[in-house]
Design a protein around this motif. Structure first.
Motif, PDB file in Angstrom:
ATOM      1  N   TRP A 504      20.530  37.900  42.011  1.00  0.00           N
ATOM      2  CA  TRP A 504      21.798  37.983  41.292  1.00  0.00           C
ATOM      3  C   TRP A 504      22.917  38.466  42.201  1.00  0.00           C
ATOM      4  O   TRP A 504      24.098  38.222  41.926  1.00  0.00           O
ATOM      5  N   TYR A 505      22.574  39.105  43.299  1.00  0.00           N
ATOM      6  CA  TYR A 505      23.610  39.554  44.241  1.00  0.00           C
ATOM      7  C   TYR A 505      24.385  38.370  44.831  1.00  0.00           C
ATOM      8  O   TYR A 505      25.623  38.301  44.710  1.00  0.00           O
ATOM      9  N   PRO A 506      23.735  37.392  45.485  1.00  0.00           N
ATOM     10  CA  PRO A 506      24.519  36.262  45.992  1.00  0.00           C
ATOM     11  C   PRO A 506      25.171  35.439  44.891  1.00  0.00           C
ATOM     12  O   PRO A 506      26.251  34.868  45.097  1.00  0.00           O
ATOM     13  N   ILE A 507      24.546  35.390  43.709  1.00  0.00           N
ATOM     14  CA  ILE A 507      25.134  34.616  42.612  1.00  0.00           C
ATOM     15  C   ILE A 507      26.457  35.232  42.171  1.00  0.00           C
ATOM     16  O   ILE A 507      27.477  34.521  42.010  1.00  0.00           O
ATOM     17  N   VAL A 508      26.487  36.545  41.986  1.00  0.00           N
ATOM     18  CA  VAL A 508      27.721  37.216  41.552  1.00  0.00           C
ATOM     19  C   VAL A 508      28.817  37.070  42.604  1.00  0.00           C
ATOM     20  O   VAL A 508      29.981  36.790  42.272  1.00  0.00           O
ATOM     21  N   ILE A 509      28.459  37.248  43.872  1.00  0.00           N
ATOM     22  CA  ILE A 509      29.458  37.104  44.940  1.00  0.00           C
ATOM     23  C   ILE A 509      29.981  35.676  44.998  1.00  0.00           C
ATOM     24  O   ILE A 509      31.182  35.443  45.199  1.00  0.00           O
ATOM     25  N   ALA A 510      29.100  34.689  44.828  1.00  0.00           N
ATOM     26  CA  ALA A 510      29.536  33.292  44.849  1.00  0.00           C
ATOM     27  C   ALA A 510      30.495  32.987  43.706  1.00  0.00           C
ATOM     28  O   ALA A 510      31.484  32.264  43.882  1.00  0.00           O
ATOM     29  N   VAL A 511      30.236  33.544  42.529  1.00  0.00           N
ATOM     30  CA  VAL A 511      31.137  33.342  41.380  1.00  0.00           C
ATOM     31  C   VAL A 511      32.490  33.976  41.655  1.00  0.00           C
ATOM     32  O   VAL A 511      33.548  33.375  41.374  1.00  0.00           O
ATOM     33  N   LEU A 512      32.500  35.190  42.206  1.00  0.00           N
ATOM     34  CA  LEU A 512      33.755  35.851  42.562  1.00  0.00           C
ATOM     35  C   LEU A 512      34.533  35.029  43.579  1.00  0.00           C
ATOM     36  O   LEU A 512      35.757  34.823  43.445  1.00  0.00           O
ATOM     37  N   SER A 513      33.841  34.523  44.592  1.00  0.00           N
ATOM     38  CA  SER A 513      34.488  33.700  45.618  1.00  0.00           C
ATOM     39  C   SER A 513      35.077  32.441  45.008  1.00  0.00           C
ATOM     40  O   SER A 513      36.183  32.012  45.379  1.00  0.00           O
ATOM     41  N   LEU A 514      34.351  31.850  44.088  1.00  0.00           N
ATOM     42  CA  LEU A 514      34.826  30.626  43.429  1.00  0.00           C
ATOM     43  C   LEU A 514      36.089  30.897  42.626  1.00  0.00           C
ATOM     44  O   LEU A 514      37.073  30.135  42.710  1.00  0.00           O
ATOM     45  N   ILE A 515      36.113  31.979  41.864  1.00  0.00           N
ATOM     46  CA  ILE A 515      37.278  32.294  41.038  1.00  0.00           C
ATOM     47  C   ILE A 515      38.506  32.556  41.896  1.00  0.00           C
ATOM     48  O   ILE A 515      39.591  32.001  41.654  1.00  0.00           O
ATOM     49  N   VAL A 516      38.360  33.404  42.919  1.00  0.00           N
ATOM     50  CA  VAL A 516      39.494  33.710  43.804  1.00  0.00           C
ATOM     51  C   VAL A 516      39.934  32.446  44.527  1.00  0.00           C
ATOM     52  O   VAL A 516      41.135  32.168  44.660  1.00  0.00           O
ATOM     53  N   GLY A 517      38.975  31.648  45.001  1.00  0.00           N
ATOM     54  CA  GLY A 517      39.315  30.445  45.745  1.00  0.00           C
ATOM     55  C   GLY A 517      40.063  29.420  44.926  1.00  0.00           C
ATOM     56  O   GLY A 517      41.063  28.847  45.374  1.00  0.00           O
ATOM     57  N   VAL A 518      39.600  29.181  43.721  1.00  0.00           N
ATOM     58  CA  VAL A 518      40.234  28.170  42.865  1.00  0.00           C
ATOM     59  C   VAL A 518      41.684  28.528  42.568  1.00  0.00           C
ATOM     60  O   VAL A 518      42.574  27.663  42.597  1.00  0.00           O
ATOM     61  N   PHE A 519      41.957  29.799  42.311  1.00  0.00           N
ATOM     62  CA  PHE A 519      43.294  30.188  41.872  1.00  0.00           C
ATOM     63  C   PHE A 519      44.232  30.594  43.011  1.00  0.00           C
ATOM     64  O   PHE A 519      45.459  30.511  42.845  1.00  0.00           O
ATOM     65  N   PHE A 520      43.700  31.017  44.144  1.00  0.00           N
ATOM     66  CA  PHE A 520      44.583  31.587  45.162  1.00  0.00           C
ATOM     67  C   PHE A 520      44.502  30.946  46.541  1.00  0.00           C
ATOM     68  O   PHE A 520      45.444  31.097  47.334  1.00  0.00           O
ATOM     69  N   VAL A 521      43.429  30.256  46.890  1.00  0.00           N
ATOM     70  CA  VAL A 521      43.320  29.663  48.229  1.00  0.00           C
ATOM     71  C   VAL A 521      44.223  28.439  48.330  1.00  0.00           C
ATOM     72  O   VAL A 521      44.125  27.527  47.505  1.00  0.00           O
ATOM     73  N   PRO A 522      45.111  28.387  49.325  1.00  0.00           N
ATOM     74  CA  PRO A 522      45.962  27.211  49.500  1.00  0.00           C
ATOM     75  C   PRO A 522      45.227  26.114  50.268  1.00  0.00           C
ATOM     76  O   PRO A 522      44.256  26.378  50.975  1.00  0.00           O
ATOM     77  N   GLU A 523      45.695  24.898  50.123  1.00  0.00           N
ATOM     78  CA  GLU A 523      45.183  23.807  50.955  1.00  0.00           C
ATOM     79  C   GLU A 523      45.946  23.833  52.285  1.00  0.00           C
ATOM     80  O   GLU A 523      47.162  23.981  52.294  1.00  0.00           O
ATOM     81  N   THR A 524      45.226  23.711  53.398  1.00  0.00           N
ATOM     82  CA  THR A 524      45.857  23.939  54.713  1.00  0.00           C
ATOM     83  C   THR A 524      45.743  22.766  55.674  1.00  0.00           C
ATOM     84  O   THR A 524      46.326  22.813  56.758  1.00  0.00           O
ATOM     85  N   PHE A 525      45.034  21.692  55.318  1.00  0.00           N
ATOM     86  CA  PHE A 525      44.617  20.747  56.353  1.00  0.00           C
ATOM     87  C   PHE A 525      45.749  19.937  56.981  1.00  0.00           C
ATOM     88  O   PHE A 525      45.535  19.282  57.989  1.00  0.00           O
TER      89      PHE A 525
END
Length: 531
Positions: A504-525
């Protein structure tokens, strides 16, 4: 896309570009090889460098020492990141590789616990810290250097070659360790043969240093230097100004933490789980992982190339989503295909520990009956429930229809064997293709994040503070979240009594990363990285 860009995307890699890729990647490969040798020998180190008497404690201590190298990586990121932004990319990551090589050779020369006692693990930890400190400056330097030399529309593809080095380094460490084991008997390997993989790195170090002396400084850095635009205080600019700090935090809690747990789960914990929980022979586990790594190798380049076409963000976020959804099913499936007898035993013969006075201590021998029972069951790969004692009862363990009183290891082992437990996975019952496929699937998730990530990190930050800005969050995320993952997951499983609970440790971290990424990570390419 205009005609010139289209033609550029189809042209062959020039000899100069190929040289840059090989020289940058070979140095990174060496550093990862050095770092991963310890991972391949974690079980050996638990007996050589830590007190005997408790297998579970010694193994956890060995994993903690492995994780210590990751914990210090952010300090190396700050130190070498500042140097890279002040004196240049080339000379900084030349220093990191020399430091890494010296520390690795030093591990190969260490005396064991039997010879110098507690100084053995202390010296081992110091050298692991030195390795981690050096590696903290490598990733940011190599990514920055190669990206600043790459054509804009091939940045993801070219820098993805760096990300293959983690896989190649692990593969090389497995190959060298396996060859060393095969070349001698077990006693000789335990006595001195384990040193060979560490000492071999000296030859690789000489080759890597030679290749890097042939490289020129990054054109972006040279341009900034000639224009007098170098940062005077990269650390304060990177982390003291909100306009840059916000991207540091976004990267830390999205892609960096995400790659950390994907990395730790696919590269390391799957190997430990098969070997220590499912009791698959170490050589078989190494072979399965090696095959999976070879099969995954092209996907780093494929996802790097794809990110040049459709963008970096959603490829990386998809990996976090897949890890969160499939981790538990994949590890249950590993049990089914690698040790079906253990799976059948756990279903037919539930284990219940009736005991009080239980303690969870990572670095001390078990003192109570409860501690000894739980330590033995955890080392045996057996999940169990713990129930409180009734008044007047002494500690006992129910295994199926049998009750064992006290904490004698032989009584517990005999009861487990009678109920259908097996000491080792039966090679004839291992479904090797399915085990390899499941390991491959976990590492494909890593390729989805890792392939585009170097280009993404470089594009996220301005050139004058790029080395510093990207290095710290990357190593905090990948080092702290990922490097400590085998230790944290194993410790959670031991504390809870369920071999799957720590996942559950990597699962929780992956969910947190997904939430932050979807809403705040910009596209940079499509960003210009020259400024």
């Amino acid at each position: 896309m205009d005609i010139s860009t289209s033609e550029s995307s189809r042209r062959a890699v020039t000899r100069r570009e190929f040289t840059l890729i090989i020289a940058s990647s070979f140095g990174a490969l060496l550093e990862w090889y050095d770092f991963y040798i310890y991972a391949a020998l974690a079980g050996t180190f638990s007996t050589l460098f830590f007190p005997s008497g408790n297998e579970t404690t010694a193994f956890l201590a060995s994993l903690a020492t492995f994780g210590a190298g990751f914990l210090v990586r952010p300090l190396g990121a700050l130190f070498f990141g500042r140097l890279g932004d002040r004196i240049g990319r080339k000379y900084t990551f030349m220093a990191t590789i020399v430091l890494m090589g010296v520390a690795t050779v030093g591990v190969g020369l260490l005396p064991s616990f039997a010879k110098i006692g507690v100084f053995a693990p202390l010296l081992l930890v110091c050298l692991r810290l030195l390795q981690g400190f050096a590696l903290g400056g490598e990733t940011g330097g190599a990514a920055t250097y190669l990206a600043e030399h790459s054509p804009a529309n091939r940045r993801g593809l070219y820098t993805s070659s760096l990300q293959t080095t983690a896989t190649l380094g692990l593969l090389a460490s497995i190959a060298v360790v396996s060859a060393s084991r095969s070349a001698m008997d077990s006693a000789s390997f335990q006595d001195w043969g384990w040193r060979v993989p560490f000492l071999i790195s000296l030859v690789l170090l000489v080759i890597s240093v030679y290749l890097r002396t042939k490289l020129a400084e990054s054109p972006t850095f040279q341009s900034m230097k000639h224009a007098g635009k170098l940062s005077k205080s990269p650390i304060s600019e990177s982390f003291g100004k909100w306009e840059n700090l916000k991207y540091v935090l976004i990267m830390l809690f999205s892609t960096a933490s995400g790659v950390g747990v994907v990395f730790g789960t696919g590269h390391f914990y799957s190997m430990y789980f098969l070997q220590n929980t499912l009791k698959v022979a170490p050589n078989a586990v190494n072979l399965y992982l090696a095959i999976a790594l070879v099969c995954v190798f092209p996907f780093y380049l494929i996802f790097g190339w794809l990110s040049d076409r459709i963008g970096r963000k959603w490829i990386m976020m998809a990996a976090c989503l897949l890890l969160a959804v499939t981790t538990q099913p994949i590890f249950h499936a590993l049990t089914h295909y690698a040790n079906p007898k253990l799976e059948a035993f756990q279903k037919s013969s539930p284990v219940i520990v009736h005991a009080d006075d239980c303690h969870f201590s990572l670095f001390a021998a078990p003192k109570t009956d409860c501690d000894r029972i739980r330590s033995f069951l955890s080392a045996s790969g057996v999940s169990y429930l713990q129930m409180p004692l009734q008044s007047g009862q002494s500690a006992d363990t129910t295994i199926g229809d049998t009750t064992v009183h006290g904490s004698d290891r032989h009584d517990l082992e005999n009861a487990l064997l009678a109920a259908g437990w097996v000491q080792h996975a039966d090679p004839a019952q291992i479904n090797a293709p399915m085990v390899i496929f499941l390991m491959w699937l976990l590492i494909v998730y890593l390729a989805m994040v890792y392939g585009p990530m170097a280009a993404f990190m470089v594009e996220l930050f301005p050139a004058r503070i790029r080395y510093t800005s990207l290095s710290l969050p990357f190593h905090l995320g990948s080092g702290w979240f990922g490097g400590m993952l085998p230790f944290v997951v194993s410790a959670m499983a031991v504390a809870n009594g369920n071999v799957y609970f720590g996942l559950w440790y990597p699962i929780v971290i992956a969910v947190l990363s997904l939430i932050v990424g979807v809403f705040f990570v910009p596209e940079t390419f499509r960003r210009d990285i020259s400024q």
